[in-house]
Design a protein around this motif. Structure first.
Motif, PDB file in Angstrom:
ATOM      1  N   ARG A 145    -117.527  74.440 -44.197  1.00 54.83           N
ATOM      2  CA  ARG A 145    -116.102  74.127 -44.321  1.00 54.83           C
ATOM      3  C   ARG A 145    -115.587  73.454 -43.063  1.00 54.83           C
ATOM      4  O   ARG A 145    -114.860  72.449 -43.115  1.00 54.83           O
ATOM      5  N   MET A 146    -115.989  73.971 -41.897  1.00 54.19           N
ATOM      6  CA  MET A 146    -115.545  73.410 -40.627  1.00 54.19           C
ATOM      7  C   MET A 146    -115.985  71.957 -40.465  1.00 54.19           C
ATOM      8  O   MET A 146    -115.176  71.081 -40.111  1.00 54.19           O
TER       9      MET A 146
ATOM     10  N   ALA B   7    -116.869  69.750 -42.770  1.00 52.69           N
ATOM     11  CA  ALA B   7    -116.200  68.880 -43.743  1.00 52.69           C
ATOM     12  C   ALA B   7    -114.792  68.528 -43.273  1.00 52.69           C
ATOM     13  O   ALA B   7    -114.359  67.371 -43.380  1.00 52.69           O
ATOM     14  N   GLU B   8    -114.069  69.510 -42.734  1.00 51.06           N
ATOM     15  CA  GLU B   8    -112.715  69.245 -42.257  1.00 51.06           C
ATOM     16  C   GLU B   8    -112.727  68.356 -41.011  1.00 51.06           C
ATOM     17  O   GLU B   8    -111.867  67.475 -40.849  1.00 51.06           O
ATOM     18  N   MET B   9    -113.704  68.575 -40.133  1.00 50.49           N
ATOM     19  CA  MET B   9    -113.820  67.711 -38.948  1.00 50.49           C
ATOM     20  C   MET B   9    -114.114  66.270 -39.343  1.00 50.49           C
ATOM     21  O   MET B   9    -113.495  65.327 -38.826  1.00 50.49           O
TER      22      MET B   9
ATOM     23  N   SER C 239    -110.103  59.792 -40.709  1.00 50.86           N
ATOM     24  CA  SER C 239    -108.725  59.453 -41.098  1.00 50.86           C
ATOM     25  C   SER C 239    -107.989  58.793 -39.946  1.00 50.86           C
ATOM     26  O   SER C 239    -108.374  58.914 -38.782  1.00 50.86           O
TER      27      SER C 239
ATOM     28  N   ILE D  79    -108.596  73.430 -36.918  1.00 52.85           N
ATOM     29  CA  ILE D  79    -109.764  73.611 -37.786  1.00 52.85           C
ATOM     30  C   ILE D  79    -110.541  74.787 -37.223  1.00 52.85           C
ATOM     31  O   ILE D  79    -111.220  74.666 -36.198  1.00 52.85           O
ATOM     32  N   HIS D  80    -110.406  75.940 -37.855  1.00 53.40           N
ATOM     33  CA  HIS D  80    -111.064  77.133 -37.338  1.00 53.40           C
ATOM     34  C   HIS D  80    -112.579  76.928 -37.270  1.00 53.40           C
ATOM     35  O   HIS D  80    -113.180  76.397 -38.199  1.00 53.40           O
TER      36      HIS D  80
ATOM     37  N   GLU E   8    -113.485  64.748 -42.083  1.00 52.73           N
ATOM     38  CA  GLU E   8    -112.303  64.137 -42.720  1.00 52.73           C
ATOM     39  C   GLU E   8    -111.302  63.697 -41.675  1.00 52.73           C
ATOM     40  O   GLU E   8    -110.733  62.605 -41.745  1.00 52.73           O
ATOM     41  N   PHE E   9    -111.085  64.527 -40.628  1.00 52.27           N
ATOM     42  CA  PHE E   9    -110.135  64.167 -39.582  1.00 52.27           C
ATOM     43  C   PHE E   9    -110.645  63.000 -38.755  1.00 52.27           C
ATOM     44  O   PHE E   9    -109.881  62.084 -38.415  1.00 52.27           O
TER      45      PHE E   9
ATOM     46  N   ILE F   8    -108.580  68.202 -32.158  1.00 55.74           N
ATOM     47  CA  ILE F   8    -108.925  69.251 -33.108  1.00 55.74           C
ATOM     48  C   ILE F   8    -108.944  70.551 -32.312  1.00 55.74           C
ATOM     49  O   ILE F   8    -109.632  70.661 -31.299  1.00 55.74           O
TER      50      ILE F   8
ATOM     51  N   ARG G 164    -104.998  68.772 -35.442  1.00 55.34           N
ATOM     52  CA  ARG G 164    -105.207  69.682 -36.565  1.00 55.34           C
ATOM     53  C   ARG G 164    -105.918  70.929 -36.061  1.00 55.34           C
ATOM     54  O   ARG G 164    -106.794  70.839 -35.198  1.00 55.34           O
TER      55      ARG G 164
END
Length: 424
Positions: free
Chosen positions: A411-412, A414-416, A422, A216-217, A418-419, A193, A214
């Motif tokens: 937001r950060m 949640a994206e982490m 996955s 992810i800012h 998810e990655f 990430i 990915r």
């Protein structure tokens, strides 16, 4: 998920933003119900327990008495510590059996730790908001990058994207399936990430690409910012005085000396003020740099207009920014700054260097002003322009709030998550 978080430092032992962000993300993952074990070092000596986390402070860093002092031991001493750390890592992996290892900054740990993660059967995702892994893999590139592009005149040019790999042949897929069924699947390797597109490009330029990654800012908690008192940026906080602020770690790469060098280039009368004051605020543990900075202040002829202040808690940032007219962010190297996001979100007109991840956060003349890193005259010109124009300050403050609103902590995370959950 069962997550093993691996970090060289962990609160309450904190030096910079990396370990603070690691801690906040880990707390959020624990609060979401994930099973968390943290493996970190004994550096700093302080201990604390945190809800939903088991923190193991068993590793030893290869540093002197502080993070800025080189390791004083012999090569044999270094090797012995590396062997012990590696044994601890293997023991914890077998004990925890994580679904994923989430590795943050591993500076001051032996490269054998990274090799062990690459070869482990446990999936590892590295969080890269800095160059720590690149230093382990390609120190010559990093040295040349800092010499030629950070402290030198050459621009950093991102490498071209590689051509897409052709799909595997039927034979390749059959062989891979047979190997998996036989328990001989290849090691998963590392996934990444990246906290900024700049960091991704820097790693690629150094020959370190990750097949699965990915961008992810990074983000900051902004829920309380909306309720914070605001300042009318068309005027000055203090009549007759232009109050400038630098806030960040007092180290060479953060560029406080550039702000000092800009001070003699500013003419109060031309700016329509009686005086200009610069406050330099931050961690002053780097003794060598502080000596250089204090010498620069003395030689600037502006010592009476430059204040040195210690760092403040994050909760004090709204009051800090509201007490100043312009925030200066003159970094020579800046992957992706949380402090810059905070400043913009809290509505202080901001001038930042055009380097690293800064342009991913700020658009020139829309959400702030950008200048070339290390260019004191360029910084002075940007200060002059902003100081003379109250409408510009107000417009850029509002643009900064809007831009910063994209970079939220929630937001950060949640994206982490998810990655991490996955699979390829």
């Amino acid at each position: 998920m069962r997550i093993l978080v691996l970090s060289n430092l962990y609160p309450p032992n904190v030096i910079g933003g990396y370990e603070r962000l690691c801690f906040e993300v880990t707390c959020a993952l624990a609060a979401a119900g994930h099973e968390i074990v943290v493996l970190t070092s004994d550096y700093g000596g302080a201990v604390a327990e945190y809800p939903g986390q088991r923190v193991l402070r068993d590793l030893r860093l290869l540093t002197g008495p502080d993070i800025y002092t080189p390791f004083p031991g012999t090569p044999e001493d270094r090797a012995a510590i590396g062997v012990t750390n590696l044994a601890i890592l293997h023991r914890v992996l077998e004990e925890v059996r994580p679904d994923v290892v989430f590795a943050w900054n591993l500076f001051f740990l032996d490269a054998s730790m990274l090799k062990a993660l690459e070869e482990s059967r446990f999936r590892t995702v590295v969080m890269l908001t800095d160059n720590w892994l690149l230093v382990m893999r390609n120190p010559e590139f990093v040295s040349a990058y800092f010499r030629d592009m950070v402290h030198g005149p050459h621009p950093f040019v991102p490498p071209p994207e590689p051509a897409p790999a052709p799909p595997p042949s039927l034979l390749h897929r059959v062989v891979a399936r047979v190997r998996r069924l036989a328990g001989r699947a290849p090691m998963p390797g590392l996934e990444a990430i990246f906290g900024a597109a700049f960091v991704r490009d820097l790693y690629a330029a150094g020959g370190s690409r990750f097949p699965r990654h990915r961008v992810i800012h990074n983000g900051v908690k902004q829920s309380g910012h909306a309720a914070a008192p605001t300042v009318d940026r068309t005027g000055l906080v203090e009549a007759g005085t232009l109050n400038l602020l630098f806030a960040g770690r007092m180290v060479d790469l953060k560029g406080a000396h550039t702000a000092v060098a800009a001070m003699p280039l500013l003419d109060p009368a031309a700016l329509g003020v009686d005086r200009i004051q610069l406050t330099l605020l931050g961690d002053m543990q780097d003794a060598a740099y502080m000596t250089q900075l204090q010498d620069a202040i003395a030689q600037s002829g502006q010592a009476g207009s430059i204040l040195l202040r210690p760092t403040v808690a994050e909760s004090a940032l709204p009051a800090l920014f509201n007490a100043h007219d312009i925030y200066l962010f003159p970094s020579l190297y800046e992957p992706f700054s949380l402090t810059l996001i905070h400043a913009m979100a809290l509505g202080i007109p901001t001038i930042a260097s055009r380097t690293g991840g800064n342009p991913e956060i700020m658009r020139d003349d829309e959400s702030g002003l950008l200048f070339d890193k290390g260019d004191a005259s360029g910084l002075a010109a940007a200060i002059t322009r902003m100081a003379r124009d109250g409408a510009l300050r107000a417009r850029l403050a509002e643009g900064g709030r809007h831009s910063a609103s994209r970079f939220t902590f929630e937001r950060m995370v949640a994206e982490m998550a998810e990655f991490l959950a996955s699979r390829a």
